[in-house]
Design a protein around this motif. Structure first.
Motif, mmCIF file in Angstrom:
data_model
loop_
_atom_site.group_PDB
_atom_site.id
_atom_site.type_symbol
_atom_site.label_atom_id
_atom_site.label_comp_id
_atom_site.label_asym_id
_atom_site.label_seq_id
_atom_site.Cartn_x
_atom_site.Cartn_y
_atom_site.Cartn_z
ATOM 1 N N ALA A 76 8.580 10.476 2.214
ATOM 2 C CA ALA A 76 7.182 10.217 1.048
ATOM 3 C C ALA A 76 6.878 8.734 1.532
ATOM 4 O O ALA A 76 5.651 8.444 1.362
ATOM 5 C CB ALA A 76 7.197 10.666 -0.068
ATOM 6 N N GLU A 77 7.956 7.492 1.350
ATOM 7 C CA GLU A 77 7.439 6.592 1.303
ATOM 8 C C GLU A 77 7.072 6.049 2.592
ATOM 9 O O GLU A 77 6.236 5.257 2.608
ATOM 10 C CB GLU A 77 8.371 5.968 1.033
ATOM 11 C CG GLU A 77 8.491 4.306 0.850
ATOM 12 C CD GLU A 77 7.487 4.167 -0.611
ATOM 13 O OE1 GLU A 77 6.921 3.390 0.398
ATOM 14 O OE2 GLU A 77 7.628 4.130 -1.276
ATOM 15 N N ARG B 145 3.250 7.357 2.751
ATOM 16 C CA ARG B 145 2.155 6.037 1.886
ATOM 17 C C ARG B 145 2.265 5.411 3.042
ATOM 18 O O ARG B 145 0.828 4.770 2.929
ATOM 19 C CB ARG B 145 3.016 6.153 0.595
ATOM 20 C CG ARG B 145 2.870 7.188 -0.397
ATOM 21 C CD ARG B 145 3.047 7.355 -2.400
ATOM 22 N NE ARG B 145 4.640 6.947 -1.804
ATOM 23 C CZ ARG B 145 5.240 7.878 -2.301
ATOM 24 N NH1 ARG B 145 4.815 8.594 -2.809
ATOM 25 N NH2 ARG B 145 6.813 7.396 -2.613
ATOM 26 N N THR B 146 3.575 4.855 3.559
ATOM 27 C CA THR B 146 2.663 3.248 4.355
ATOM 28 C C THR B 146 2.169 3.117 5.036
ATOM 29 O O THR B 146 1.534 2.613 5.602
ATOM 30 C CB THR B 146 4.556 2.697 4.388
ATOM 31 O OG1 THR B 146 5.143 2.264 3.287
ATOM 32 C CG2 THR B 146 4.292 1.623 5.535
ATOM 33 N N PRO C 71 -2.101 4.666 4.196
ATOM 34 C CA PRO C 71 -2.395 4.856 2.708
ATOM 35 C C PRO C 71 -3.949 5.149 2.411
ATOM 36 O O PRO C 71 -3.672 5.760 0.925
ATOM 37 C CB PRO C 71 -2.547 3.227 2.999
ATOM 38 C CG PRO C 71 -3.072 2.750 4.249
ATOM 39 C CD PRO C 71 -2.051 3.862 5.166
ATOM 40 N N ALA D 217 -1.851 8.314 0.395
ATOM 41 C CA ALA D 217 -0.974 8.127 -0.555
ATOM 42 C C ALA D 217 -0.948 8.176 -1.885
ATOM 43 O O ALA D 217 -0.116 9.472 -2.530
ATOM 44 C CB ALA D 217 -0.806 6.253 -0.859
ATOM 45 N N VAL E 217 -0.107 12.175 -0.764
ATOM 46 C CA VAL E 217 1.467 12.393 -0.535
ATOM 47 C C VAL E 217 2.511 12.153 -2.212
ATOM 48 O O VAL E 217 3.240 12.888 -2.271
ATOM 49 C CB VAL E 217 1.713 11.104 0.037
ATOM 50 C CG1 VAL E 217 3.413 10.780 0.236
ATOM 51 C CG2 VAL E 217 1.469 11.177 1.510
ATOM 52 N N ALA E 218 1.907 11.645 -2.987
ATOM 53 C CA ALA E 218 2.435 11.450 -4.174
ATOM 54 C C ALA E 218 2.248 12.360 -5.187
ATOM 55 O O ALA E 218 3.324 13.020 -6.056
ATOM 56 C CB ALA E 218 2.323 10.322 -5.282
#
Length: 196
Positions: A37-38, A41-42, A45, A48, A51-52
């Motif tokens: 997930a991180e 997000r990178t 963007p 993001a 994804v969250a």
């Protein structure tokens, strides 16, 4: 399964989300772990927030429930297949040779259950299940890095790589088992040649 994009007129980035048999959320063919997930997000963007959303849904056990409609659409069933492209014999021979190395290493018992997916021009995907529960494509485990490389050449097989990634993610949800013949009935697309 859902596919999200940042809005009309843009092709990338793209986030494909599904739920595996175990209930695990899969994002772009990978289990949606905190590190995945991180990274997403990178890399994306603009997506993001999506994804969250899916990460939070997974933690709450809601899967794909309540996905916002803006930029999210259900994937349509596949349309009628294109005519079978000519098989790139050299690419196939190279992939078979790489798979033969896996057989000699004992990772694959034999490529009898191979899935062969030809590109429209040059190239082929030669997928086999391994004794260790891994999915190998063109002689290598289908890691994210290898999947990205396969998507770039030939690009018309990118969606097939994503399908194989989702299959691998489902396999990883279960204890490792011999998957040598698991692909024998895994492809219903007439453009996919199996067994080979």
């Amino acid at each position: 399964m859902h596919a999200a994009s940042p809005g009309p007129g843009r092709r990338r980035p793209r986030l494909s989300v599904a739920v595996g048999k175990s209930g695990q959320v899969l994002a772009n063919g990978e289990r949606l772990t905190p590190s995945v997930a991180e990274r997403l997000r990178t890399e994306m963007p603009l997506l993001a927030g999506m994804v969250a959303f899916y990460e939070n849904n997974q933690l709450a056990g809601r899967g794909l429930d309540g996905a916002p409609e803006d930029g999210v659409m259900p994937l349509l069933p596949p349309s009628a297949p294109d005519p079978m492209p000519p098989l790139d014999e050299k690419a196939l021979a190279d992939a078979q040779a790489a798979t033969a190395v896996l057989v000699r290493q004992g990772k694959v018992s034999e490529p009898a259950g191979a899935m062969v997916i030809p590109a429209q021009r040059d190239g082929v995907l030669f997928a086999v299940g391994g004794r260790d529960g891994e999915l190998y494509v063109n002689g290598r485990a289908l890691t994210q890095q290898w999947a990205d490389a396969l998507r770039s050449e030939p690009p018309d097989l990118a969606s097939d790589v994503t399908r194989l990634q989702a299959m691998r993610a489902e396999w990883l949800d279960a204890p490792p088992e011999d998957r040598t013949l698991a692909l024998a009935a895994g492809c219903t697309d007439p453009n996919c040649l199996t067994p080979h």
